[in-house]
Structures are given as C-alpha cells and as structure tokens.
Design an enzyme around this catalytic site. Structure first.
Site, PDB file in Angstrom:
ATOM      1  N   GLU A   1       0.303 -10.160  -1.102  1.00 57.57           N
ATOM      2  CA  GLU A   1      -1.176 -10.531  -0.996  1.00 57.57           C
ATOM      3  C   GLU A   1      -1.879 -10.536  -2.283  1.00 57.57           C
ATOM      4  O   GLU A   1      -2.738 -11.391  -2.471  1.00 57.57           O
ATOM      5  CB  GLU A   1      -1.778  -9.492   0.209  1.00 57.57           C
ATOM      6  CG  GLU A   1      -1.449  -9.754   1.281  1.00 57.57           C
ATOM      7  CD  GLU A   1      -1.744  -8.630   2.457  1.00 57.57           C
ATOM      8  OE1 GLU A   1      -2.336  -9.223   3.433  1.00 57.57           O
ATOM      9  OE2 GLU A   1      -1.648  -7.744   2.257  1.00 57.57           O
ATOM     10  N   ALA A  29       0.870  -1.393   0.030  1.00 54.59           N
ATOM     11  CA  ALA A  29       0.068  -0.138   0.018  1.00 54.59           C
ATOM     12  C   ALA A  29       0.797   1.104  -0.126  1.00 54.59           C
ATOM     13  O   ALA A  29       1.878   1.317   0.740  1.00 54.59           O
ATOM     14  CB  ALA A  29      -0.867  -0.001   1.125  1.00 54.59           C
ATOM     15  N   GLY A  78       1.096  -5.864   0.398  1.00 54.45           N
ATOM     16  CA  GLY A  78       0.069  -5.991  -0.484  1.00 54.45           C
ATOM     17  C   GLY A  78       0.196  -6.496  -1.771  1.00 54.45           C
ATOM     18  O   GLY A  78      -0.509  -7.174  -2.398  1.00 54.45           O
ATOM     19  N   GLU A  94       5.384  -6.620   7.422  1.00 50.67           N
ATOM     20  CA  GLU A  94       4.702  -5.616   8.005  1.00 50.67           C
ATOM     21  C   GLU A  94       4.716  -5.756   9.766  1.00 50.67           C
ATOM     22  O   GLU A  94       4.985  -4.666  10.429  1.00 50.67           O
ATOM     23  CB  GLU A  94       3.131  -5.831   8.095  1.00 50.67           C
ATOM     24  CG  GLU A  94       2.329  -5.523   6.743  1.00 50.67           C
ATOM     25  CD  GLU A  94       2.476  -6.341   5.681  1.00 50.67           C
ATOM     26  OE1 GLU A  94       1.893  -6.399   4.575  1.00 50.67           O
ATOM     27  OE2 GLU A  94       3.277  -7.538   5.944  1.00 50.67           O
TER      28      GLU A  94
END
Length: 268
Positions: free
Chosen positions: A114, A67, A111, A134
């Site tokens: 992901e 992100a 992300g 993270e």
C-alpha cells in the site's frame, strides 16, 4: 549503541531517501514509524533543495512486511489503519508535491504494497515479490489497497490479487503495470537514482501541478477536471519562478555542452 529510530532520512544532492529501518521486524509499520514518516515528509516538502524522494527498506529481504501486528490496535481508527492519528501517512505520500519513487528491494506485503501504491513510480528488484495477502487471514487491505490497486492495474487484476491474496513476482508486477521497471538487485538503487535525476531536471512547479492533476483525474468528472487543468496550469508558477527555471536550464545546457565539446576534442 544502535540508533533505534524506525526510519532514517538520507540526502544525496537533490534526492532524499526515506529508509524504513526495522530490518529485524521486516521493516513493519508501527505507530512511531508513521509519526516519524509524516514528520520526514513535511520536512522534505519544505526543503527547496530536495527535488525527489525515494522510499526504501533496510536490509535485503524486505521492503516492508505491512503493519507490525503487535501494534495493530494502536494504529486502528474509525477510518481504518492509518497509523499517525494526526494524518494518514500513506495518503501523505500522494499529497507531497514532489515526485516519490518506491524502491522495492524486497518483499512488499500488505501495508508495504500500500505504501508502494501511493508512490508516483515503483522500481522493483527482479527477485522481490509484492502483494496484498490479508484475505488469507480473514482480513482486507485497510490502508487504501482496495481503492488504489484497481486504479493502477484495473479491476480484474485487483480482484485477483486481493480476493485470492497471492503475491506477484517482479515479472508479473511489471506485466500488470504495477511497477515502472524491474532491474537486477545490484542495479536497483542506481536505476532509482537515475530516474530521480531525470525528474530533478524538470520544473518543480510543473511536477507538483502535474502530480496533483493526475491524482485527482480519476475522482472527478471530466469537465471538472478540464477546468481544473486550465486553472492549475495557468497559476502553477509566478513569472519569476518560470524565469528562474529557464535560467537554470540554460546554465545546465551550457555545462553539458562544455563537457561534450571537451570530450569530443579529447577523442580527436
């Protein structure tokens, strides 16, 4: 003037590529990117000429760096980091009926990892890395990483990756079963297109049904899954669709046979 759209959609025969096009920002995810991504998936889902979808990052260094921290608050909901308030774009990847191949041509972090986890296949450049870092920043994956990763690599490996936050090399990712194949960077797109071509030869209704059944397999009891399997396979295509696919396959076989015969005659 440069096109500032965060994604580009490119078409090549029966294969479409969604290109994350923010190389100056490590192809990071913004709210606008998630909206455009969802719109692209909807359009490709409806397009009868598209059999397979590739997802790739622009440039050579990054597939996707996660992100964009400048927009993280815009993408937070009560459900987590989902981006487009209309729909979780990563979940959307799983829900598309057509097979999706993630072409990991650079670092796939947070992300980006992901996104890869939601794809049906992952092909990775030998020099790329993938991970969920993270926890190093006092956070956790918020777009499905804690749920999808254990289903793919097993609980122990998932805990290692998420709780330590260490990225995997391409060799480590292949060994863990996280990626389908690793190839030299210069052959990455060729390998992805070759896989896409093989998928495009298959019956679209069978691909869609198979994807749905396997995605649901780990979240429902076995007996329920077996019942669903019988029903979905029975109803997955009309007689007309099955006949159309058989005719198309026969036509392709005839073309291939003609090419083979011509090549053999020429060699003699």
């Amino acid at each position: 003037m440069k096109d500032t759209k965060p994604i580009q959609v490119r078409y090549e025969g029966e294969v479409a590529t969604i290109l994350l096009d923010r190389p100056d920002r490590a192809n990071t995810i913004t709210l606008q990117l998630t909206i455009d991504f969802n719109d692209a998936l909807d359009e490709l889902e409806r397009d009868p000429n598209i059999a397979c979808i590739l997802i790739m990052g622009a440039g050579e260094k990054h597939f996707c760096g996660g992100a964009d921290l400048r927009e993280i608050e815009n993408m937070m909901t009560e459900e987590g980091v989902t981006g487009d308030p209309r729909r979780d774009f990563i979940r959307h990847i799983e829900e598309v009926s057509k097979p999706v191949i993630c072409v990991i041509n650079g670092a796939a972090m947070g992300g980006g990892c992901e996104i890869a986890l939601a794809c049906d296949f992952r092909i990775m450049s030998e020099d790329a890395k993938i991970g969920l870092p993270e926890i190093r920043f006092g956070a956790l994956p918020g777009a499905g990483g804690t749920q999808r990763l254990p289903r793919i690599v097993g609980l122990a490996k998932a805990k290692e990756m998420i709780l330590l936050g260490n990225p995997l090399s391409a060799d480590e990712a292949l060994s863990a079963g996280l990626v389908t194949a690793i190839v030299p960077r210069e052959k990455l797109l060729e390998a992805a297109r070759d896989l896409a071509s093989k998928l495009a030869d298959k019956a679209p209704f069978a691909l869609a049904a198979g994807k749905r059944l396997m995605n649901e397999a780990l979240s429902i009891p076995l007996d329920e899954g077996l019942t669903l399997e019988r029903r979905v396979i029975r109803d997955m295509a009309s007689d007309e669709e099955r006949e159309e696919f058989r005719a198309r396959s026969a036509a392709k076989s005839s073309v291939y046979a003609g090419i083979f015969s011509a090549t053999k005659a020429k060699s003699n």
